[in-house]
Design a protein around this motif. Sequence first.
Motif, mmCIF file in Angstrom:
data_model
loop_
_atom_site.group_PDB
_atom_site.id
_atom_site.type_symbol
_atom_site.label_atom_id
_atom_site.label_comp_id
_atom_site.label_asym_id
_atom_site.label_seq_id
_atom_site.Cartn_x
_atom_site.Cartn_y
_atom_site.Cartn_z
ATOM 1 N N SER A 44 0.820 -1.207 0.000
ATOM 2 C CA SER A 44 0.000 0.000 0.000
ATOM 3 C C SER A 44 0.859 1.265 0.000
ATOM 4 O O SER A 44 0.326 2.371 -0.031
ATOM 5 N N GLY A 45 2.179 1.108 0.069
ATOM 6 C CA GLY A 45 3.074 2.255 -0.023
ATOM 7 C C GLY A 45 3.453 2.871 1.310
ATOM 8 O O GLY A 45 4.134 3.883 1.360
ATOM 9 N N ARG A 46 3.014 2.278 2.402
ATOM 10 C CA ARG A 46 3.343 2.815 3.719
ATOM 11 C C ARG A 46 4.624 2.178 4.249
ATOM 12 O O ARG A 46 4.945 1.048 3.913
ATOM 13 N N PRO A 47 5.343 2.878 5.112
ATOM 14 C CA PRO A 47 6.542 2.280 5.708
ATOM 15 C C PRO A 47 6.165 1.313 6.829
ATOM 16 O O PRO A 47 5.126 1.461 7.469
ATOM 17 N N PHE A 48 6.996 0.333 7.041
ATOM 18 C CA PHE A 48 6.786 -0.642 8.111
ATOM 19 C C PHE A 48 7.558 -0.144 9.322
ATOM 20 O O PHE A 48 8.782 -0.199 9.358
ATOM 21 N N ALA A 49 6.855 0.361 10.324
ATOM 22 C CA ALA A 49 7.491 1.006 11.477
ATOM 23 C C ALA A 49 7.657 0.023 12.622
ATOM 24 O O ALA A 49 6.971 0.084 13.627
ATOM 25 N N GLY A 50 8.578 -0.893 12.458
ATOM 26 C CA GLY A 50 8.825 -1.845 13.524
ATOM 27 C C GLY A 50 9.710 -2.968 13.057
ATOM 28 O O GLY A 50 10.268 -2.933 11.962
ATOM 29 N N LYS A 51 9.859 -3.953 13.926
ATOM 30 C CA LYS A 51 10.624 -5.141 13.578
ATOM 31 C C LYS A 51 10.034 -6.335 14.319
ATOM 32 O O LYS A 51 9.110 -6.181 15.117
ATOM 33 N N MET A 52 10.571 -7.487 14.052
ATOM 34 C CA MET A 52 10.099 -8.692 14.693
ATOM 35 C C MET A 52 11.086 -9.072 15.798
ATOM 36 O O MET A 52 12.291 -9.140 15.566
ATOM 37 N N ARG A 53 10.553 -9.266 16.999
ATOM 38 C CA ARG A 53 11.372 -9.688 18.114
ATOM 39 C C ARG A 53 10.592 -10.710 18.917
ATOM 40 O O ARG A 53 9.441 -10.470 19.267
ATOM 41 N N HIS A 54 11.201 -11.823 19.173
ATOM 42 C CA HIS A 54 10.532 -12.952 19.839
ATOM 43 C C HIS A 54 9.260 -13.340 19.088
ATOM 44 O O HIS A 54 8.237 -13.645 19.691
ATOM 45 N N PHE A 55 9.332 -13.249 17.765
ATOM 46 C CA PHE A 55 8.277 -13.662 16.842
ATOM 47 C C PHE A 55 7.033 -12.787 16.937
ATOM 48 O O PHE A 55 5.951 -13.183 16.530
ATOM 49 N N LYS A 56 7.176 -11.577 17.463
ATOM 50 C CA LYS A 56 6.070 -10.637 17.561
ATOM 51 C C LYS A 56 6.526 -9.265 17.068
ATOM 52 O O LYS A 56 7.710 -8.985 16.991
ATOM 53 N N PHE A 57 5.559 -8.400 16.764
ATOM 54 C CA PHE A 57 5.851 -7.052 16.285
ATOM 55 C C PHE A 57 6.298 -6.173 17.440
ATOM 56 O O PHE A 57 5.674 -6.140 18.502
ATOM 57 N N VAL A 58 7.394 -5.434 17.222
ATOM 58 C CA VAL A 58 7.885 -4.456 18.190
ATOM 59 C C VAL A 58 8.017 -3.135 17.453
ATOM 60 O O VAL A 58 8.693 -3.060 16.425
ATOM 61 N N SER A 59 7.398 -2.099 17.972
ATOM 62 C CA SER A 59 7.405 -0.797 17.321
ATOM 63 C C SER A 59 8.758 -0.120 17.487
ATOM 64 O O SER A 59 9.402 -0.225 18.525
ATOM 65 N N ASP A 60 9.170 0.605 16.447
ATOM 66 C CA ASP A 60 10.404 1.383 16.502
ATOM 67 C C ASP A 60 10.166 2.759 17.114
ATOM 68 O O ASP A 60 11.112 3.511 17.309
ATOM 69 N N GLN A 61 8.943 3.098 17.387
ATOM 70 C CA GLN A 61 8.613 4.452 17.811
ATOM 71 C C GLN A 61 8.600 4.553 19.335
ATOM 72 O O GLN A 61 7.567 4.680 19.964
ATOM 73 N N HIS A 62 9.776 4.509 19.930
ATOM 74 C CA HIS A 62 9.882 4.741 21.359
ATOM 75 C C HIS A 62 10.916 5.831 21.605
ATOM 76 O O HIS A 62 11.730 6.144 20.751
ATOM 77 N N GLN A 63 10.870 6.403 22.778
ATOM 78 C CA GLN A 63 11.693 7.555 23.073
ATOM 79 C C GLN A 63 13.141 7.135 23.324
ATOM 80 O O GLN A 63 13.414 6.187 24.063
ATOM 81 N N HIS A 64 14.079 7.846 22.717
ATOM 82 C CA HIS A 64 15.501 7.604 22.916
ATOM 83 C C HIS A 64 16.077 8.746 23.738
ATOM 84 O O HIS A 64 15.741 9.909 23.528
ATOM 85 N N PHE A 65 16.946 8.422 24.651
ATOM 86 C CA PHE A 65 17.633 9.428 25.441
ATOM 87 C C PHE A 65 19.077 9.495 24.996
ATOM 88 O O PHE A 65 19.770 8.485 24.955
#
Length: 122
Positions: free
Chosen positions: A83-104
Amino acid sequence: MSAEHRYVQPQNAQEAMELIQKLFNQYRHAPLTPELMAYHNNLIARLEGDIRQAAVAEGSQERLKDLDSMTSLMKDWTSIRLSGRPFAGKMRHFKFVSDQHQHFKRRVHKIKGTSDHRAARH
Protein backbone atom coordinates in the motif's frame (compact mmCIF):
# COMPACT_ATOMS: atom_id res chain seq x y z
CA MET A 1 31.72 -28.00 -1.15
CA SER A 2 28.87 -30.47 -1.13
CA ALA A 3 25.24 -29.39 -1.28
CA GLU A 4 24.48 -30.55 2.26
CA HIS A 5 27.12 -28.21 3.74
CA ARG A 6 26.20 -25.28 1.55
CA TYR A 7 23.01 -24.17 3.29
CA VAL A 8 22.11 -23.54 6.91
CA GLN A 9 20.06 -26.48 8.06
CA PRO A 10 18.07 -25.82 11.24
CA GLN A 11 17.62 -28.78 13.54
CA ASN A 12 14.13 -27.90 14.83
CA ALA A 13 11.26 -25.47 14.30
CA GLN A 14 12.64 -22.99 16.85
CA GLU A 15 15.93 -22.58 14.96
CA ALA A 16 14.11 -22.23 11.64
CA MET A 17 11.82 -19.54 13.06
CA GLU A 18 14.78 -17.62 14.52
CA LEU A 19 16.56 -17.77 11.17
CA ILE A 20 13.51 -16.47 9.29
CA GLN A 21 13.05 -13.74 11.91
CA LYS A 22 16.65 -12.62 11.40
CA LEU A 23 16.23 -12.61 7.62
CA PHE A 24 12.94 -10.69 7.84
CA ASN A 25 14.52 -8.00 10.05
CA GLN A 26 17.28 -7.57 7.48
CA TYR A 27 14.99 -6.85 4.52
CA ARG A 28 11.98 -5.19 6.20
CA HIS A 29 12.93 -1.69 4.96
CA ALA A 30 14.34 -2.73 1.58
CA PRO A 31 12.70 -1.35 -1.58
CA LEU A 32 10.01 -3.61 -2.98
CA THR A 33 11.08 -5.64 -5.98
CA PRO A 34 9.49 -8.70 -7.55
CA GLU A 35 12.46 -10.77 -6.32
CA LEU A 36 11.96 -9.58 -2.73
CA MET A 37 8.24 -10.34 -2.85
CA ALA A 38 8.93 -13.82 -4.24
CA TYR A 39 11.51 -14.41 -1.50
CA HIS A 40 9.11 -13.14 1.18
CA ASN A 41 6.25 -15.30 -0.08
CA ASN A 42 8.60 -18.29 -0.15
CA LEU A 43 9.44 -17.70 3.52
CA ILE A 44 5.75 -17.49 4.39
CA ALA A 45 5.12 -20.74 2.50
CA ARG A 46 7.96 -22.40 4.43
CA LEU A 47 6.45 -21.22 7.72
CA GLU A 48 3.02 -22.55 6.79
CA GLY A 49 4.41 -25.79 5.36
CA ASP A 50 7.33 -27.77 6.70
CA ILE A 51 8.09 -25.57 9.71
CA ARG A 52 4.48 -25.88 10.90
CA GLN A 53 4.70 -29.65 10.48
CA ALA A 54 7.89 -29.73 12.55
CA ALA A 55 6.25 -27.59 15.26
CA VAL A 56 3.23 -29.89 15.35
CA ALA A 57 5.53 -32.89 15.62
CA GLU A 58 7.32 -31.25 18.57
CA GLY A 59 3.95 -30.78 20.26
CA SER A 60 4.57 -27.32 21.74
CA GLN A 61 1.44 -25.16 21.81
CA GLU A 62 3.49 -22.05 22.57
CA ARG A 63 5.65 -22.62 19.50
CA LEU A 64 2.52 -22.97 17.34
CA LYS A 65 1.17 -19.73 18.78
CA ASP A 66 4.47 -17.97 18.01
CA LEU A 67 4.40 -19.44 14.51
CA ASP A 68 0.89 -18.08 13.93
CA SER A 69 1.82 -14.59 15.13
CA MET A 70 4.96 -14.64 13.00
CA THR A 71 3.03 -15.68 9.89
CA SER A 72 0.35 -13.03 10.40
CA LEU A 73 3.01 -10.34 10.95
CA MET A 74 4.75 -11.29 7.71
CA LYS A 75 1.44 -11.20 5.83
CA ASP A 76 0.67 -7.78 7.36
CA TRP A 77 4.09 -6.58 6.18
CA THR A 78 3.13 -7.53 2.64
CA SER A 79 -0.11 -5.55 2.73
CA ILE A 80 1.51 -2.53 4.43
CA ARG A 81 4.40 -2.33 1.99
CA LEU A 82 2.21 -2.91 -1.08
CA SER A 83 0.00 0.00 0.00
CA GLY A 84 3.07 2.26 -0.02
CA ARG A 85 3.34 2.82 3.72
CA PRO A 86 6.54 2.28 5.71
CA PHE A 87 6.79 -0.64 8.11
CA ALA A 88 7.49 1.01 11.48
CA GLY A 89 8.82 -1.85 13.52
CA LYS A 90 10.62 -5.14 13.58
CA MET A 91 10.10 -8.69 14.69
CA ARG A 92 11.37 -9.69 18.11
CA HIS A 93 10.53 -12.95 19.84
CA PHE A 94 8.28 -13.66 16.84
CA LYS A 95 6.07 -10.64 17.56
CA PHE A 96 5.85 -7.05 16.29
CA VAL A 97 7.89 -4.46 18.19
CA SER A 98 7.41 -0.80 17.32
CA ASP A 99 10.40 1.38 16.50
CA GLN A 100 8.61 4.45 17.81
CA HIS A 101 9.88 4.74 21.36
CA GLN A 102 11.69 7.56 23.07
CA HIS A 103 15.50 7.60 22.92
CA PHE A 104 17.63 9.43 25.44
CA LYS A 105 20.92 10.87 24.34
CA ARG A 106 23.68 10.51 26.86
CA ARG A 107 26.96 12.37 27.03
CA VAL A 108 29.56 10.83 29.27
CA HIS A 109 31.86 13.31 31.00
CA LYS A 110 35.08 12.07 32.58
CA ILE A 111 35.92 13.74 35.85
CA LYS A 112 39.73 13.98 35.99
CA GLY A 113 40.59 10.46 36.88
CA THR A 114 39.91 6.87 36.09
CA SER A 115 36.88 5.53 34.41
CA ASP A 116 35.27 4.88 37.79
CA HIS A 117 34.49 8.60 38.08
CA ARG A 118 32.06 9.35 35.29
CA ALA A 119 29.09 11.63 35.17
CA ALA A 120 26.24 11.47 32.70
CA ARG A 121 25.14 14.82 31.34
CA HIS A 122 21.81 14.38 29.64
